[in-house]
Design a protein around this motif. Structure first.
Motif, PDB file in Angstrom:
ATOM      1  N   PRO A  83      -7.709  -5.815   1.509  1.00 27.99           N
ATOM      2  CA  PRO A  83      -6.284  -5.921   1.182  1.00 27.99           C
ATOM      3  C   PRO A  83      -5.984  -4.962   0.040  1.00 27.99           C
ATOM      4  O   PRO A  83      -6.738  -4.921  -0.941  1.00 27.99           O
ATOM      5  N   SER A  84      -4.915  -4.143   0.170  1.00 28.58           N
ATOM      6  CA  SER A  84      -4.639  -3.220  -0.938  1.00 28.58           C
ATOM      7  C   SER A  84      -3.214  -3.330  -1.411  1.00 28.58           C
ATOM      8  O   SER A  84      -2.294  -3.577  -0.626  1.00 28.58           O
ATOM      9  N   TYR A  85      -3.056  -3.134  -2.686  1.00 26.92           N
ATOM     10  CA  TYR A  85      -1.766  -3.264  -3.354  1.00 26.92           C
ATOM     11  C   TYR A  85      -1.567  -1.993  -4.160  1.00 26.92           C
ATOM     12  O   TYR A  85      -2.435  -1.625  -4.957  1.00 26.92           O
ATOM     13  N   ILE A  86      -0.452  -1.290  -3.902  1.00 27.67           N
ATOM     14  CA  ILE A  86      -0.251   0.012  -4.553  1.00 27.67           C
ATOM     15  C   ILE A  86       0.961  -0.071  -5.470  1.00 27.67           C
ATOM     16  O   ILE A  86       2.013  -0.573  -5.076  1.00 27.67           O
ATOM     17  N   THR A  87       0.779   0.464  -6.675  1.00 31.21           N
ATOM     18  CA  THR A  87       1.905   0.427  -7.607  1.00 31.21           C
ATOM     19  C   THR A  87       1.966   1.713  -8.432  1.00 31.21           C
ATOM     20  O   THR A  87       0.984   2.453  -8.495  1.00 31.21           O
ATOM     21  N   GLY A  88       3.113   1.980  -9.028  1.00 31.41           N
ATOM     22  CA  GLY A  88       3.282   3.201  -9.830  1.00 31.41           C
ATOM     23  C   GLY A  88       3.029   2.924 -11.309  1.00 31.41           C
ATOM     24  O   GLY A  88       3.266   1.808 -11.785  1.00 31.41           O
ATOM     25  N   LEU A  89       2.552   3.930 -12.018  1.00 30.60           N
ATOM     26  CA  LEU A  89       2.281   3.764 -13.449  1.00 30.60           C
ATOM     27  C   LEU A  89       2.732   5.012 -14.208  1.00 30.60           C
ATOM     28  O   LEU A  89       1.987   6.000 -14.296  1.00 30.60           O
ATOM     29  N   PRO A  90       3.969   4.995 -14.746  1.00 30.79           N
ATOM     30  CA  PRO A  90       4.426   6.165 -15.497  1.00 30.79           C
ATOM     31  C   PRO A  90       3.803   6.223 -16.888  1.00 30.79           C
ATOM     32  O   PRO A  90       3.640   5.195 -17.540  1.00 30.79           O
ATOM     33  N   GLY A  91       3.435   7.426 -17.324  1.00 29.73           N
ATOM     34  CA  GLY A  91       2.876   7.589 -18.680  1.00 29.73           C
ATOM     35  C   GLY A  91       1.900   8.745 -18.683  1.00 29.73           C
ATOM     36  O   GLY A  91       1.370   9.125 -17.634  1.00 29.73           O
ATOM     37  N   SER A  92       1.653   9.288 -19.867  1.00 31.91           N
ATOM     38  CA  SER A  92       0.708  10.400 -19.960  1.00 31.91           C
ATOM     39  C   SER A  92      -0.714   9.878 -20.026  1.00 31.91           C
ATOM     40  O   SER A  92      -1.008   8.937 -20.772  1.00 31.91           O
ATOM     41  N   TYR A  93      -1.613  10.514 -19.269  1.00 30.68           N
ATOM     42  CA  TYR A  93      -3.014  10.110 -19.355  1.00 30.68           C
ATOM     43  C   TYR A  93      -3.679  10.613 -20.641  1.00 30.68           C
ATOM     44  O   TYR A  93      -4.861  10.427 -20.840  1.00 30.68           O
ATOM     45  N   TYR A  94      -2.905  11.229 -21.504  1.00 29.42           N
ATOM     46  CA  TYR A  94      -3.422  11.534 -22.847  1.00 29.42           C
ATOM     47  C   TYR A  94      -3.073  10.404 -23.819  1.00 29.42           C
ATOM     48  O   TYR A  94      -3.081  10.577 -25.034  1.00 29.42           O
ATOM     49  N   THR A  95      -2.670   9.238 -23.242  1.00 29.05           N
ATOM     50  CA  THR A  95      -2.491   8.017 -24.039  1.00 29.05           C
ATOM     51  C   THR A  95      -3.232   6.897 -23.305  1.00 29.05           C
ATOM     52  O   THR A  95      -3.616   7.063 -22.149  1.00 29.05           O
ATOM     53  N   ARG A  96      -3.361   5.726 -23.965  1.00 27.57           N
ATOM     54  CA  ARG A  96      -3.947   4.574 -23.257  1.00 27.57           C
ATOM     55  C   ARG A  96      -2.949   4.097 -22.216  1.00 27.57           C
ATOM     56  O   ARG A  96      -1.774   3.897 -22.515  1.00 27.57           O
TER      57      ARG A  96
END
Ligand SMILES: C[S@@+](CC[C@H](N)C(=O)[O-])C[C@H]1O[C@@H](n2cnc3c(N)ncnc32)[C@H](O)[C@@H]1O
Length: 327
Positions: A83-96
């Motif tokens: 089962p898979s659940y996909i979601t978006g995550l806005p933000g820079s990967y140069y932060t946590r």
């Protein structure tokens, strides 16, 4: 299992990685013939900067979920489809961007050549119009600033992801790098050098202000394998499972291995479209939108001319890193 794609963008390539992971785990579970065990549940996070078109991405996810159900009907019936659940995550990967020790697998494709910013010390530094990226005529101290920015960003990236990965968690990273150690002879230097020449020709025509080009730097850096390995070693948090360089033609529609460009005009246009897709927001914010068509036409012409003399390729670095298991 939490899995994250960093710098996912919002086009048709975005969900390929998700599809691969689902397919691999479904095949694995089928092979194990887990009649009684249930397959792991997958939580995918698709990360990009907040300006990314997440609305488009969410619509793609809806279609993707339907096509996954059709494609894996057999595995679903045998209970092997995770089962898979996909979601978006806005933000820079140069932060946590994740809680501590929560992610099993990080993936990032064609992103880590972007710096978090152009080197701070370059602001206000006088340079020629052609030095938007490293050139053979650039002063060694300026070249060093580009290198230092990469060292700073990449070590920060490794430290942040280390915190977020579970023990034994892994990362697969692929990005544009350099085949040779010499920082002045990278394939990216040509690619961006031709962009600088195209911008300069618009300055000569009076369409771009000279001062704007003199203060413009690309926040990019294409490292060599040696540079990447040195940083991983210095940070000392990951085991390097694998590292490899492969080459891909500048023209993404040309997958021939020959050293001949069959239609340099068409290849020039393809390369220009690609670079425009990547650079347009950055170029438009510095020089305005009005110049974009003309700039990339000029760029296509210059790339075509370059490819007539030399079929040039991107060097792509691929690395697989593992956070050691703590017992
Ligand atoms: C060339 S695209 C690659 C997209 C996708 N991974 C693929 O291979 O088709 C690079 C992406 O990296 C994203 N990006 C650049 N810097 C980023 C950062 N600091 N944090 C998150 N995403 C970033 C850009 O917004 C862009 O969508």
């Amino acid at each position: 299992m939490v899995v994250a794609d960093l710098g996912c963008s919002s086009g048709s390539n975005t969900l390929r990685f998700v599809s691969e992971v689902i397919g691999i785990i479904a095949r694995h579970c089928k092979e194990l013939d887990r009649r009684h065990d249930r397959p792991p549940q997958l939580q995918f996070f698709l990360n990009d900067l907040p300006g990314n078109d997440f609305n488009n991405l969410f619509q793609l996810i809806e279609q993707f979920n339907k096509s996954t159900a059709r494609k894996h009907k057999g595995e679903a019936e045998s209970g092997a489809l995770p089962p898979s659940y996909i979601t978006g995550l806005p933000g820079s990967y140069y932060t946590r961007i994740f809680p501590s020790e929560s992610v099993y697998l990080f993936h990032s494709l064609f992103c880590l050549q972007w710096r978090s910013q152009a080197p701070e010390q370059l602001k206000g530094t006088k340079k020629t119009c052609l030095d938007i990226y490293i050139t053979k005529t650039m002063s060694p101290s300026m070249v060093k600033l580009f290198q230092q920015q990469f060292q700073k960003d990449f070590s920060l990236f490794l430290k942040l992801r280390y915190e977020e990965l579970v023990s034994g968690g892994q990362m697969v990273l692929a990005f544009i790098g350099r085949k040779h150690e010499d920082v002045l002879t990278g394939e990216s230097n040509h690619l961006y050098g031709l962009l600088a020449q195209s911008l300069k020709s618009l300055v000569d025509e009076g369409l771009v202000e000279k001062e704007k080009l003199e203060s413009f730097y690309l926040p990019m850096y294409s490292p060599s394998v040696g540079e990447v390995e040195a940083i991983v070693k210095q940070v000392g948090l990951f085991n390097m499972n694998h590292v490899k360089v492969f080459e891909t033609n500048w023209d993404p529609y040309d997958d021939s291995e020959s050293d001949v460009v069959h239609n340099s005009i068409r290849s020039g246009e393809n390369v220009a479209k690609c670079l425009r897709a990547v650079m347009e927001p950055l170029v438009a914010s510095q020089f305005g939108e009005a110049i974009l068509d003309k700039l990339f036409q000029e760029y296509a012409r210059r790339v075509a001319k370059h490819l007539e003399n030399e079929k040039t390729k991107h060097a792509v670095l691929v690395l697989s890193l593992k956070k050691p298991i703590h017992v």
